[in-house]
Design an enzyme around this catalytic site. Structure first.
Site, PDB file in Angstrom:
ATOM      1  CD  GLU A 288      42.297  26.268  58.914  1.00 26.18           C
ATOM      2  OE1 GLU A 288      43.271  26.944  59.303  1.00 26.18           O
ATOM      3  OE2 GLU A 288      42.235  25.491  57.783  1.00 26.18           O
ATOM      4  CG  HIS A 309      39.042  54.926  45.609  1.00 30.41           C
ATOM      5  ND1 HIS A 309      38.539  56.152  44.854  1.00 30.41           N
ATOM      6  CD2 HIS A 309      39.799  55.272  46.593  1.00 30.41           C
ATOM      7  CE1 HIS A 309      39.304  57.343  45.483  1.00 30.41           C
ATOM      8  NE2 HIS A 309      40.113  56.649  46.386  1.00 30.41           N
ATOM      9  CE  LYS A 423      42.675  18.660  53.659  1.00 29.28           C
ATOM     10  NZ  LYS A 423      43.443  18.416  54.730  1.00 29.28           N
TER      11      LYS A 423
END
Ligand code: PA5
Length: 449
Positions: A288, A309, A423
């Site tokens: 961010e 793995h 948003k």
């Protein structure tokens, strides 16, 4: 003082020490700008002096509030998203017994809400809360974030139905802005006890405010030790221009030197599963802060040996645009030996008498050599042990390294304008009042797509 160390010896096949040390003067200038609060985003540099400024009165108030929550709760539900929960979760998970949710100790279990909008998640959380005594710490600096607001509305209703309004009020602590936002308004109306998120501290830099400290204290951990670690790291890295003894300078310089060589992905590696959320917090802090203006190192995370793995194959032989930063913990909390077995059908007797951690350390060393040989530069970050003190050091170390790295990139590491895009669309799609034009635009767009 013992402190976390950054080792860049394993970069030598990729960049020279001179290329790392070339950042010295630039970083010195950035640390000065951060310290003197003159750089980009200067109104959000409150975290720089926070460790020194946390006074006894605030710490005692946090501890008292935590004790009150703990005394009446088997579970504390920390409700928040992003910087409003990840720091606390990183520290609590690192320190907690890893199966405490199955066999609880004498401290409350910390569960989380408001960090997603999963209907099943919340429903199943309520099913658990039906059977347990619980309380809520609701955290939102802006007080208007949708995810925690929805979760809190649901939890508040549940709490009031379970205990009655009056007792529910005594089981809620709100951490938010000192005056603005819907959560502050609600807390005032309902009479919740509150703590403040300082104006000049952004969400992802707020772990050493009540945002992180209250949940950590409620989980039973020593917040004064955490703060002491941060204070010591602050002393070490401010006003210290010697790159070899300043881990922030070394880490910020190394990762940026690699970035300039085309290593655009940094993978945080840990070998202890309890550090999973530390990596999540780090990802949020750096992602961010740095990822803007079409720039920034992409922060990723793996837990080894588990992910050897799965992601191990890609790291060994995939695109060569990655580097790793390995968190190496010198001493584990426990000691567990591999036993001798008479039958030795599993052929493991060559390990008998050794600690599990010795095997882990050899996996770590073997992987480091393999990845470096495969073209993946490795930065090593060693921590003496996982406790409150060293986590405090680590938090401050990463915060300062992130701010410096953002300045090297030329971005403001303290804003997050890109978060608004989803948003806006979500509000438009949900028909939020005030978003009528956006609703019309997005509906047209969907039709045309
Ligand atoms: O780091 C940040 O600023 C963000 O991740 C915020 O912490 C997150 O969006 C939550 O915001 P708020 O605390 O206002 O609900």
């Amino acid at each position: 003082m013992d402190h976390i160390q950054v080792n860049i010896d394993h970069l030598k096949n990729f960049i020279s020490k001179d290329q790392v040390y070339a950042f010295r003067d630039e970083i010195t200038g950035h640390i000065d700008a951060i310290n003197n609060k003159t750089g980009k985003g200067k109104d959000f540099l409150g975290w720089v002096d926070l460790p020194e400024q946390l006074d006894n009165a605030l710490l005692s108030a946090v501890e008292k509030s935590a004790q009150k929550l703990a005394s009446c709760s088997e579970i504390v539900v920390v409700t928040g998203i992003g910087g409003s929960y990840l720091g606390a979760r990183a520290v609590i998970d690192a320190l907690n017994k890893q199966f405490a949710n199955i066999v609880p100790g004498d401290k409350p279990i910390i569960l989380y809400a408001g960090q997603n909008i999963g209907e099943d998640y919340l429903t199943e959380l309520l099913e658990v809360l039906n059977q347990k005594d619980y309380s809520i710490v609701v955290i939102s600096k802006s007080g208007t974030t949708t995810e925690p607001a929805i979760a809190f509305r649901i939890l508040k209703n549940h709490l009031e139905a379970k205990y009655g309004r009056e007792e529910a009020v005594s089981r809620i602590v709100a951490i938010t802005d000192k005056e603005k936002g819907a959560l502050k308004e609600l807390a005032n109306k309902e009479g919740y006890s509150t703590f403040i998120v300082p104006d000049d501290v952004g969400g992802r830099y707020s772990v050493l405010t009540p945002v992180g400290l209250l949940p950590i204290a409620a989980a039973g951990f020593n917040i004064r030790e955490l703060v002491r670690g941060a204070v010591d790291m602050r002393k070490l890295v401010l006003n210290n221009t010697d790159m070899d003894s300043n881990p922030v300078m070394l880490y910020a310089a190394a990762r940026n030197a690699l970035y300039r060589k085309g290593k655009t992905i940094e993978i945080m590696v840990s070998y202890l599963p309890n550090l999973y959320y530390l990596t999540e917090w780090w990802k949020q802090l750096f992602g961010e802060s740095e990822g803007k203006e079409n720039k920034g190192i992409f922060p990723a995370g793996v837990g080894f040996t588990t992910d050897l793995h799965s992601m191990g194959q890609y790291i060994q032989e995939g695109l060569r645009n990655i580097f790793e930063t390995v968190i190496s913990v010198e001493k584990t909390k426990h000691s567990l030996l591999i036993p001798e077995d008479q039958l030795n059908a599993d052929k493991l007797n060559y390990l008998a008498g050794r600690n599990i951690d010795q095997v882990n350390k050899m996996a770590e060393l073997g992987t480091l050599i393999a990845h470096v040989d495969g073209g993946v530069p490795n930065i090593r970050l060693s921590i003496p042990e996982v406790n409150e003190y060293y986590l405090g050091q680590l938090i401050y170390f990463f915060e300062m390294s992130c701010a410096v790295s953002g300045y090297i990139l030329g971005v403001n590491p303290f804003d997050q304008p890109g978060v608004e895009a989803y948003k806006k669309n979500m509000f438009a799609l949900l028909g939020k009042p005030g978003f009528e034009q956006e609703t019309e635009a997005i509906n047209k767009r969907i039709k045309n797509d």
